[in-house]
Design an enzyme around this catalytic site. Structure first.
Site, PDB file in Angstrom:
ATOM      1  N   GLY B  52      40.518  43.097 -89.597  1.00 52.12           N
ATOM      2  CA  GLY B  52      40.890  43.076 -88.190  1.00 52.12           C
ATOM      3  C   GLY B  52      41.399  44.423 -87.726  1.00 52.12           C
ATOM      4  N   HIS B  53      40.680  45.460 -88.112  1.00 51.05           N
ATOM      5  CA  HIS B  53      40.997  46.805 -87.650  1.00 51.05           C
ATOM      6  C   HIS B  53      39.769  47.689 -87.884  1.00 51.05           C
ATOM      7  CE1 HIS B  53      42.534  46.744 -91.939  1.00 51.05           C
ATOM      8  NE2 HIS B  53      41.661  47.722 -91.986  1.00 51.05           N
ATOM      9  N   ALA B  54      39.850  48.893 -87.363  1.00 49.93           N
ATOM     10  CA  ALA B  54      38.810  49.899 -87.623  1.00 49.93           C
ATOM     11  C   ALA B  54      39.511  51.146 -88.147  1.00 49.93           C
ATOM     12  CB  ALA B  54      38.032  50.204 -86.350  1.00 49.93           C
ATOM     13  N   SER B  99      36.103  45.582 -88.487  1.00 51.50           N
ATOM     14  CA  SER B  99      35.688  44.721 -89.596  1.00 51.50           C
ATOM     15  C   SER B  99      36.745  43.670 -89.892  1.00 51.50           C
ATOM     16  CB  SER B  99      35.456  45.597 -90.844  1.00 51.50           C
ATOM     17  OG  SER B  99      35.297  44.805 -91.985  1.00 51.50           O
ATOM     18  N   ILE B 124      42.928  51.943 -86.530  1.00 51.54           N
ATOM     19  CA  ILE B 124      42.853  51.482 -85.144  1.00 51.54           C
ATOM     20  C   ILE B 124      43.109  49.979 -85.176  1.00 51.54           C
ATOM     21  CG2 ILE B 124      41.457  51.351 -83.055  1.00 51.54           C
ATOM     22  CD1 ILE B 124      39.636  53.533 -84.383  1.00 51.54           C
TER      23      ILE B 124
END
Lengths: 137, 137
Positions: B52-54, B99, B124
Site C-alpha cells: 500500500g505504497h510506492a 503495490s 510514497i
C-alpha cells in the site's frame, strides 16, 4: 590477513504486528556486501547433504527463511555446526570456507545471497585443494 | 521516459535433481539491479493486506519463495493482479508503482530484494501524492 570479515552469525531484526512479520538485512548494517546473485534451495529430501565446496572469492549470506537446516563450516582447522531456523538468523560465509548443509526440515527454504554472479571456475570442489589454498596443510 | 525497466514477471530457472531443487537470479540476467537490502514477510494472517505504497526511486524484485501471495500493481492508469507462487516466479517492480499484497497462503514467505537501503523519506504513502508524481491526475 583476509580483507573480508570472518564467519559470523547475525541476529536479524524482526518487526511483528497484527499484519504479520517482517525481517530484513541491508548493506552497511547486517549485510557485509552488496548482492549480485541469490539462490534458494528447497524440496531437499531427508538425509541429503548439499554444498560441499568453498569459494575462492565469493562472499555469501545464508538465511533459512522457512523451516530449518544445519550448516557445517570448516576453515581447514576446525569445523563448527550452526542451526539456521527462520528468517531472524543470518550466517555470513567469507571465501575459503568449506561449507555443507544437511538435516533440512521438509519445509526448509534456504536463501543464499552472493556477492558475485555465477562463475564455475571460482568454486573449490576438491577438499585437498581447499586445504592447500586455506594454507593449513 | 523512465530510465528503469517496466513491471515484469520473470520465469526463473529451477534446477531439480535427487538432492532437491535450486532456483536463482543474478544481476545482468533475471535481476535488473544490484541488491543493497532484502526483507522477508511471513506469518501474515488470513485477510490481511500489506504494502500500500510506492517508491520514489527504489527498485524491487519480489519472489514468494514459499506458499503464495497475490500482488496488485498500479501504475496510476490501470491495475493488474499477479499471483506469485514459489521460487520460480520473480516480479520486478520499478519506482512509481503502487503495490499491495494480499491473499497470503498460511505458509507464505515473500522475499523482496531492494536496490537501496532503507530511507523512510523515499516512500510514497499517499495515493493522491502517488497519482500526482506518476503524472496521471
Amino acid at each position: 590477513m583476509p580483507s573480508v570479515p570472518s564467519v559470523r552469525v547475525y541476529d536479524l531484526p524482526v518487526i511483528r504486528d497484527s499484519r504479520g512479520s517482517l525481517s530484513y538485512a541491508e548493506y552497511g548494517k547486517d549485510l557485509p556486501f552488496i548482492t549480485k546473485r541469490y539462490f534458494v534451495v528447497f524440496d531437499v529430501p531427508a538425509g541429503e547433504v548439499r554444498g560441499g565446496h568453498a569459494h575462492k572469492s565469493v562472499e555469501q549470506f545464508l538465511v533459512c527463511v522457512k523451516g530449518s537446516v544445519w550448516v557445517t563450516i570448516d576453515d581447514g582447522r576446525q569445523q563448527i555446526q550452526i542451526l539456521l531456523e527462520g528468517p531472524a538468523r543470518g550466517l555470513y560465509v567469507p571465501p575459503l570456507i568449506w561449507s555443507t548443509q544437511h538435516g533440512h526440515s521438509p519445509d526448509a527454504v534456504l536463501l543464499v545471497l552472493s556477492s558475485e554472479t555465477y562463475d564455475a571456475d571460482e568454486y573449490i570442489r576438491s577438499y585437498e585443494e581447499f586445504k592447500n589454498l586455506a594454507g593449513t596443510e
